[in-house]
Design a protein around this motif. Structure first.
Motif, PDB file in Angstrom:
ATOM      1  N   UNK B 199     -10.097  -5.691 -10.649  1.00 47.40           N
ATOM      2  CA  UNK B 199      -9.923  -4.954 -11.840  1.00 47.40           C
ATOM      3  C   UNK B 199      -8.414  -4.504 -12.273  1.00 47.40           C
ATOM      4  N   UNK B 200      -7.789  -4.883 -10.775  1.00 43.33           N
ATOM      5  CA  UNK B 200      -6.401  -4.391 -11.245  1.00 43.33           C
ATOM      6  C   UNK B 200      -5.419  -5.263 -11.214  1.00 43.33           C
ATOM      7  N   UNK B 201      -4.447  -5.001 -12.316  1.00 47.31           N
ATOM      8  CA  UNK B 201      -3.627  -5.328 -12.341  1.00 47.31           C
ATOM      9  C   UNK B 201      -2.730  -5.951 -10.369  1.00 47.31           C
ATOM     10  N   UNK B 208      -3.346   1.613   8.615  1.00 51.40           N
ATOM     11  CA  UNK B 208      -3.110   2.299   9.728  1.00 51.40           C
ATOM     12  C   UNK B 208      -2.168   3.414   8.932  1.00 51.40           C
ATOM     13  N   UNK B 209      -1.697   3.705   7.465  1.00 50.81           N
ATOM     14  CA  UNK B 209      -1.329   3.682   7.049  1.00 50.81           C
ATOM     15  C   UNK B 209      -0.054   3.786   6.563  1.00 50.81           C
ATOM     16  N   UNK B 210       0.080   2.308   6.911  1.00 49.68           N
ATOM     17  CA  UNK B 210       1.202   1.507   6.262  1.00 49.68           C
ATOM     18  C   UNK B 210       1.280  -0.063   5.138  1.00 49.68           C
ATOM     19  N   UNK B 211       1.541   0.557   4.153  1.00 44.55           N
ATOM     20  CA  UNK B 211       1.805  -0.974   2.942  1.00 44.55           C
ATOM     21  C   UNK B 211       2.340  -2.342   3.483  1.00 44.55           C
ATOM     22  N   UNK B 212       1.215  -3.057   3.561  1.00 48.78           N
ATOM     23  CA  UNK B 212       0.600  -3.870   4.328  1.00 48.78           C
ATOM     24  C   UNK B 212       1.346  -5.310   2.676  1.00 48.78           C
ATOM     25  N   UNK B 213       0.870  -4.655   1.482  1.00 49.87           N
ATOM     26  CA  UNK B 213       1.285  -5.985   0.891  1.00 49.87           C
ATOM     27  C   UNK B 213       1.167  -5.063  -0.733  1.00 49.87           C
ATOM     28  N   UNK B 214       2.011  -5.278  -2.147  1.00 45.05           N
ATOM     29  CA  UNK B 214       1.810  -4.595  -2.847  1.00 45.05           C
ATOM     30  C   UNK B 214       2.052  -6.649  -4.358  1.00 45.05           C
ATOM     31  N   UNK B 215       1.131  -6.273  -4.342  1.00 39.61           N
ATOM     32  CA  UNK B 215       0.963  -7.757  -5.604  1.00 39.61           C
ATOM     33  C   UNK B 215      -0.283  -8.317  -6.201  1.00 39.61           C
ATOM     34  N   UNK B 216       0.344  -8.908  -7.019  1.00 37.49           N
ATOM     35  CA  UNK B 216      -1.080  -9.351  -8.183  1.00 37.49           C
ATOM     36  C   UNK B 216      -1.914  -9.518  -7.341  1.00 37.49           C
ATOM     37  N   UNK B 217      -3.529  -9.914  -8.120  1.00 41.44           N
ATOM     38  CA  UNK B 217      -4.451 -10.879  -7.075  1.00 41.44           C
ATOM     39  C   UNK B 217      -4.788 -11.469  -6.564  1.00 41.44           C
ATOM     40  N   UNK B 219      -1.814 -13.750  -6.388  1.00 44.46           N
ATOM     41  CA  UNK B 219      -0.742 -13.646  -5.421  1.00 44.46           C
ATOM     42  C   UNK B 219      -1.726 -13.358  -4.339  1.00 44.46           C
ATOM     43  N   UNK B 220      -1.795 -12.054  -4.131  1.00 45.63           N
ATOM     44  CA  UNK B 220      -2.348 -11.879  -2.749  1.00 45.63           C
ATOM     45  C   UNK B 220      -3.121 -12.930  -1.693  1.00 45.63           C
ATOM     46  N   UNK B 222      -3.719 -16.465  -2.574  1.00 43.37           N
ATOM     47  CA  UNK B 222      -3.442 -17.376  -2.197  1.00 43.37           C
ATOM     48  C   UNK B 222      -1.757 -17.857  -1.732  1.00 43.37           C
ATOM     49  N   UNK B 223      -1.073 -16.295  -1.825  1.00 40.78           N
ATOM     50  CA  UNK B 223      -0.010 -16.553  -0.678  1.00 40.78           C
ATOM     51  C   UNK B 223       0.132 -15.416  -0.090  1.00 40.78           C
ATOM     52  N   UNK B 224      -0.539 -14.480   0.983  1.00 40.95           N
ATOM     53  CA  UNK B 224      -0.841 -13.586   1.881  1.00 40.95           C
ATOM     54  C   UNK B 224       0.345 -13.911   2.259  1.00 40.95           C
ATOM     55  N   UNK B 225       1.022 -12.250   2.817  1.00 44.65           N
ATOM     56  CA  UNK B 225       2.137 -12.342   3.839  1.00 44.65           C
ATOM     57  C   UNK B 225       1.882 -11.790   4.769  1.00 44.65           C
ATOM     58  N   UNK B 226       0.942 -11.054   4.999  1.00 43.60           N
ATOM     59  CA  UNK B 226       0.327 -10.938   6.712  1.00 43.60           C
ATOM     60  C   UNK B 226      -0.874 -11.425   6.933  1.00 43.60           C
ATOM     61  N   UNK B 227      -0.788 -11.637   7.765  1.00 43.39           N
ATOM     62  CA  UNK B 227      -2.881 -11.604   8.396  1.00 43.39           C
ATOM     63  C   UNK B 227      -3.893 -10.974   8.251  1.00 43.39           C
ATOM     64  N   UNK B 228      -3.363  -9.714   8.077  1.00 44.98           N
ATOM     65  CA  UNK B 228      -4.252  -7.966   7.819  1.00 44.98           C
ATOM     66  C   UNK B 228      -5.037  -8.697   6.100  1.00 44.98           C
TER      67      UNK B 228
END
Lengths: 319, 360
Positions: B199-201, B208-217, B219-220, B222-228
């Protein structure tokens, strides 16, 4: 119209009917033992002239006088005053304290910090869990005439005139003293009803554009309609029959029957006559009328408030 | 309307709901907050709605700082997981409630409610009460109520979680279509990564209350920036294992017990320069069972999904989930060879759990 689907025409249906009665049996037994049987007894007593002078515990040996006690009651010159006293007492205590203030206290204590609200409500339970004798003694000690009353001691220190508070305003104290106890019942019921409203609903109302007052009016009050009606009904009936605090505070006085209520009269006549002559028969007549009024009021409330309609039939369809 | 969240922190006593969150959302954008239970996504949403006041930081709608603005002055529409319909009101009254509070004229109320109800396909239910509706119908009413006041921002709090799987699929499409149609900036909280992906753009992944990533689906994915993020996004989840990456004669190799995989230079360079073991991640669709595979393993279990089989293969003490076509029949206990598409492999620092390939 015959409804074949629910007629007990098969073993399964019989079983379900028996099951239903089985579930009702414990409550039914309580009603029979603690309500119907006592009512039957006082009804019988009210038709006799049983008193201290002709006491007997043998039901058959009591002297049957028909409706004589009821005729006496209707001609009693104070019965009318006592009747209106009762209405006054119930109406004012109920409307001011047991419903309105209880609702306000509940709304206030659920809109402030949780802990503070809890503490405030816990304090307001104290009158209810204190023995009536102790509770009334506290009031009497507070309000007593100079030089004994605490309030009057302050008046003396401040060079103000002293009052005999309870004797000059007996009704104010009868209503307030009872109201302070009665309020906590509604407060507990209303508070739990308000707190059981789903958080999402309350948040939704704010997001939809309501102020907190509008939320009370359009969402909270309609959603606690059932507890409101319940407290109103239940407290009317319980106030009608309550007299302990009045007995301890004014004993129906000062003067002749100034704050005497119907249930207190029943007690005075049947169990505590001034002249050492308990009139069980006559007192029972008062009690029977009180039961009658209570039952009639209960039926009227059930009809007027349409308790059955508060439960809606579901009509679920597939999307 | 644009939404700016800057260094937002919300605490409940000592408990941190969300900490130091910075997020800028464009006009008309559909953003999903994705994360497991208790990650702070709903807290953030309720803070945006004005139910909670921020402990620190700032929220702006366009230029207007709304930190202290009560919910009623934010012109927000919100849809709840529990639907949150007022049980004592009819469908009509439910939808008309925001208009009534705005003191919109009765005739206009009727017109707008009818119009919204028709759009939502609930025009024939207006005299019902919520208790007489199915879950899907209730959700439509809730959407109608959120839309009727023509909000600047739409907030969704797991709106589809209480629906059955099929209905969820339909409503997913409908909500997305509606949002694109109306162009209302929307924030959608979910723990279901498929919902967020479809659904999302852009997706804000929280934990745990922290932003892990903010990206297009994509990108998340194929290029995940954290293991989580790598583990949370994608279904079935990515396989992780600890490997040593080394370089010899210009060739990069990832090694673990019973496992030796060659990596291309572009992927291998950075993990190789990291001292010690790294975490390698590889998605199930990037592992194939093939004759010329380089890794030998044994099938532990086969789970048929219909379109394909989900197969758990044990290689030494490692376990890999992979997807295989149903054309070849596999069975537990079978010895197979695996080939890894190492151009798709991800590498993470085991201490910081940050990607060694993609910098934040």
């Amino acid at each position: 119209m015959r409804n074949t689907a629910t007629a007990p025409n098969s073993r399964g249906a019989w079983r379900s009917v028996l099951g239903a009665y089985g579930f009702m049996a414990p409550a039914g037994a309580l009603v029979i033992v603690f309500f119907l049987i006592p009512v039957a007894i006082i009804l019988y007593l009210s038709l006799t002239n049983l008193a201290s002078s002709n006491f007997t515990s043998n039901l058959a040996a009591m002297e049957f006088v028909g409706l004589k006690n009821y005729r006496t009651l209707l001609n009693d010159q104070f019965a009318r005053k006592i009747f209106f006293n009762t209405i006054f007492y119930v109406l004012f205590t109920l409307s001011i304290f047991n419903v309105t203030l209880a609702l306000i206290v509940s709304l206030l204590t659920t809109h402030i910090d949780r802990g503070a609200g809890f503490l405030f409500r816990a304090l307001w339970i104290l009158p209810r869990i204190t023995s009536p004798v102790v509770y009334i003694l506290i009031w009497k000690r507070m309000m007593a005439e100079a030089p004994f009353g605490i309030l009057n001691q302050f008046n003396t220190w401040l060079n103000q005139p002293t009052y005999n508070y309870i004797a000059t305003n007996p009704w104010v104290f009868v209503v307030v003293v009872n109201g302070f106890i009665g309020l906590s019942f509604g407060m507990i019921i209303f508070t739990s009803a308000i707190e059981s409203i789903p958080k999402d609903l309350l948040n939704a109302s704010l997001v939809d554009g309501s102020s907190k007052l509008q939320r009370i009016r359009y969402v909270i009050l309609p959603l606690i309609r059932w507890p409101l009606l319940f407290v109103f009904t239940y407290q009317t009936l319980s106030l009608l029959t309550s007299f302990v605090e009045i007995q301890l505070l004014t004993d129906g006085g000062p003067g002749l029957y100034r704050t005497e209520v119907w249930s207190l009269t029943a007690y005075h006549r049947a169990l505590s006559n001034y002249f050492g002559n308990a009139q069980w028969g006559y007192g029972s007549a008062f009690a029977v009328l009180l039961v009658l009024i209570g039952v009639v009021l209960a039926v009227i409330y059930m009809r007027v408030f349409r308790f059955d309609e508060l439960v809606a039939e579901p009509r679920v369809e597939n999307l | 309307m644009k939404v700016f969240i800057d260094q937002l922190t919300k605490k409940f006593g000592d408990v941190i709901g969300v900490e130091d969150l910075t997020l800028h959302i464009d006009d008309g954008e559909f953003v999903a907050f994705l994360g497991p239970s208790g990650c702070g996504k709903t807290t953030t949403l309720l803070t945006l709605a004005g139910i909670y006041k921020p402990t620190e930081g700032e929220i702006r709608f366009d230029e207007r700082v709304v930190n202290r603005v009560p919910p009623k002055d934010r012109n927000i529409g919100m849809v709840f997981q529990s639907y949150a319909l007022y049980p004592h009101m009819t469908v009509f009254q439910n939808i008309a409630y925001p208009l009534k509070l705005k003191k919109v004229a009765k005739a206009v109320q009727h017109e707008r409610v009818e119009q919204v109800a028709t759009t939502m396909g609930i025009g024939n239910l207006l005299d019902r009460r919520p208790g007489q509706l199915s879950g899907g119908q209730q959700q439509r009413v809730a959407l109608g109520r959120a839309l009727v006041k023509e909000p600047d921002i739409l907030l969704f709090d797991e709106p589809l979680s209480n629906l059955d799987a099929r209905l969820r699929l339909t409503m997913r499409g409908e909500i997305k279509h509606l949002q694109k149609d109306l162009g209302i900036t929307s924030i959608y909280v979910t723990h279901d990564q498929v919902e967020a992906m479809t659904m999302a753009d852009r997706i804000a992944v929280m934990n745990g209350g922290h932003l892990q990533a903010f990206d297009a689906p994509d990108e998340l994915y194929s290029r995940p920036k954290t293991q989580f993020v790598a583990g949370f996004v994608g279904n079935p989840p990515m396989n992780f294992l600890s490997v040593e990456v080394s370089q010899a004669e210009g060739r990069y190799v990832a090694q673990a017990a019973g496992l030796r995989l060659e990596i291309g230079r572009e992927r291998g360079e950075r993990p190789a320069s990291h001292a010690g073991a790294v975490v390698m991640g590889i998605r199930p669709e990037d592992i194939q069972i093939s004759e010329d595979g380089t890794v030998a393993g044994e099938i532990y279990i086969v789970e048929p999904l219909g379109r394909e089989d989900l197969i758990d293969v044990r290689v030494g003490r490692h376990s890999f989930l992979l997807l295989a076509s149903t054309e070849t029949q596999h069975h537990a206990g079978e010895r197979v060879k695996l080939s890894f598409d190492m151009e798709k492999a991800q590498f993470f620092d085991p201490q910081t759990e940050k990607s060694l390939l993609w910098r934040q």
